[in-house]
Design an enzyme around this catalytic site. Sequence first.
Site, PDB file in Angstrom:
ATOM      1  N   HIS A 101       0.814  -1.209   0.000  1.00 39.61           N
ATOM      2  CA  HIS A 101       0.000   0.000   0.000  1.00 39.61           C
ATOM      3  C   HIS A 101       0.854   1.268   0.000  1.00 39.61           C
ATOM      4  O   HIS A 101       0.386   2.323  -0.434  1.00 39.61           O
ATOM      5  CB  HIS A 101      -0.960  -0.018   1.188  1.00 39.61           C
ATOM      6  CG  HIS A 101      -2.108  -0.953   0.993  1.00 39.61           C
ATOM      7  ND1 HIS A 101      -3.388  -0.673   1.421  1.00 39.61           N
ATOM      8  CD2 HIS A 101      -2.185  -2.170   0.387  1.00 39.61           C
ATOM      9  CE1 HIS A 101      -4.190  -1.673   1.095  1.00 39.61           C
ATOM     10  NE2 HIS A 101      -3.469  -2.598   0.483  1.00 39.61           N
ATOM     11  N   HIS A 269      -2.054 -12.644  -1.981  1.00 43.25           N
ATOM     12  CA  HIS A 269      -3.115 -13.305  -1.225  1.00 43.25           C
ATOM     13  C   HIS A 269      -2.764 -14.738  -0.851  1.00 43.25           C
ATOM     14  O   HIS A 269      -3.562 -15.412  -0.201  1.00 43.25           O
ATOM     15  CB  HIS A 269      -4.416 -13.267  -2.029  1.00 43.25           C
ATOM     16  CG  HIS A 269      -4.984 -11.886  -2.156  1.00 43.25           C
ATOM     17  ND1 HIS A 269      -6.113 -11.600  -2.899  1.00 43.25           N
ATOM     18  CD2 HIS A 269      -4.585 -10.705  -1.624  1.00 43.25           C
ATOM     19  CE1 HIS A 269      -6.363 -10.304  -2.819  1.00 43.25           C
ATOM     20  NE2 HIS A 269      -5.447  -9.744  -2.053  1.00 43.25           N
TER      21      HIS A 269
END
Length: 738
Positions: A101, A269
């Site tokens: 991020h 993920h």
Amino acid sequence: MDAKTGEMSGGCPFHGDGGTRALFGRTNKDWWPDALDLSILTQEGKSVDPLGEDFDYCEAFNAIDYDALKADLTALMTDSQEWWPADYGHYGPFFIRMAWHAAGTYRTSDGRGGAGSGQQRFAPLNSWPDNGNLDKARRLLWPIKQKYGNHISWADLFVLTGNVAIESMGGPTFGFGGGRKDVYEPETVYWGTEDLWVDQGAETRIIPDEGKALETPLAAIQMGLIYVNPEGPGGNPHDDEGMARDMRETFARMAMNDEETVALTAGGHTFGKAHGAVPADQLSGSPESEALELMGFGWATDADQIGEGHITTSGIEGAWTNTPDKWTENYFRLLLDYDYELVQSPAGANQWQPINPKEEDMAPDARDPSKKVPTMMTTADMQLKRDPEYRKISERFRNDHEAFKDAFARAWFKLTHRDMGPKARYLGPEVPSEDLIWQDPVPAGTKPSDSAVADFKAKVMGSGLSVSELVKAAWASASTYRNSDHRGGANGAHIRFDEIRNWAVNDPEELGKVLAKLDELRGDISMADAIVLAGAAAVEKAAKDGGFDLSVTVSTGRGDARREDFDAESWEPLEPFADGFRNYLKTKATVKTEDMLIDRANLLGLSVPEMTVLLGGLRALGAVSKHADHGNSIGVLTDRPGVLSNDFFVNLLDMGTKWRTVDKSGDEEFVGTDRKSGEEKWRATRTDLVFGSNSQLRALSEVYAANGNEAKFASDFVKAWTKVMDADRFDLKMAKYH
């Protein structure tokens, strides 16, 4: 950007309600009106950097005990803290998200965002809904940052920690380059004009049925997100077509193709879990809005619930795989082998759960490994299975795990390093030796002798090419530089490739003539050097004609980029929609042209005085675009174009001239007439007149127009000109650190 055609789909890159609001959106003060305002202490050019201008971060980084730092980071991964325990006893997934991020705000359109300066520490990014609870990740890192002090910036630490996290769980990495210097205040970046954060009901930025496309330069699909809404467009989990479209659009605008999108999504993920264990209304506010006693923490929950893993971030709850603290092949196996049904998390978010999962395919509880809980997929994950193109890539990666590992490692490296610019800026023992096309590689050049330079400049000035033509060619080459992601610039002479030469702002026919002549005259001098040296010769000639004996000392030794190393599509966003320095405007926009000048000056790394003197000098030299609708002499407020003089400022501020708008110009073009005779004297644009109408710019213009400051004007212009010409010479600036 269309993933196949490379076309930007947002149309005009400036929308909104006009002015700086459309360029920069809401300010932090808009979001948090009660926030402490420090701006009064930064007036008159006062710096907020506590380390000062003399601090050399590159030197400090090179002196770090790199192996010890990585060892400390590795130990931290499993050093679970009571105040914020690690899921599965491992902070790795948490730190991967932090690094992702930090870097994932990067966008190709203007090169802004990214991990390059540690902006995640400041508002608004520290309080974006998508960055929920990353305030805790940064606090977990504080003891290590404190230990190594100035030797490691927060910006570098975020990315390196993400790498170490991947490695500590057995995952692949491609390398690491340090050298990101911290800043100490929020950067002014346009994140959008919405009045609501995504978790307060803001709609998606793409609504095809209403003809609504994702506005350039934005990349994220909603205000407050890094990429897409994981529940689906506008939270709709059944819009598969829209979900795949949103993913393709936003990842493309962050420089990722389909394969990189699949690799990053699946690789990221493979680790960790999403958090949506309690309803969001149980949470407190974001870090920037919280009470003083929370010391910058946001999204607070009850300590007992934290200890039990009852945390809410995205609102989605659960791990993607049954092995969330290890790099495995399980992500694609679980995604492709199981059928999924739509369920809701405890926080009420839409997510997908495998139907009748085997016990061995269930995940451990984040706090109690003896418990088993179902895995899940987001609506975004499901597109890797449902979208035909993503499905092909997913199947290939499932069947070739080594290819998946390599693709993820490379995509992760690109994600975290895309905004660093040329490879010459990378520092440290883990810099990959391979040159990657997205780094815009340029072969090393050879520095020509002083005599060769002098001989070439003499030939150029005797070639019949005008001062204006030579100045425009040099500016066209060098002014592609962006201080945001350090792309563009004169090194490599990319301007000679048709895709760049043919930009309308460059007056392609004229530029082609100039480049052909310089190529004919340059001998062993690189084309990149020849363009800049020819511009320098022209400025010296113009200065001499103006009565100033000035030397324009630009660097040499640039290399020429090879065609095979030129990624034309990735250069498309560098084409200027407007360039006020050349008085160029592609078409009228909702944003004022003078605001777009400020934006371009910012991307060039210029101060307000540098912007002012450069524009005035370029006007005097006649360096304006022929392809602008308003003609090829507009703004040239001098009777002796091609002479380096302060005439632009003198004539702009002349009270004997009266200005009025030109009919049908839409307040873009103005005519200046003699107050007494009414005779037309000049033509100008908004970009010109703002230097007389804006009080701060007028104050600077008055300095350069004043009697006795003619030499100062010429000297300041040469300094600013040289700064732009050499802005991208990281091969020289970083040489002593390698």
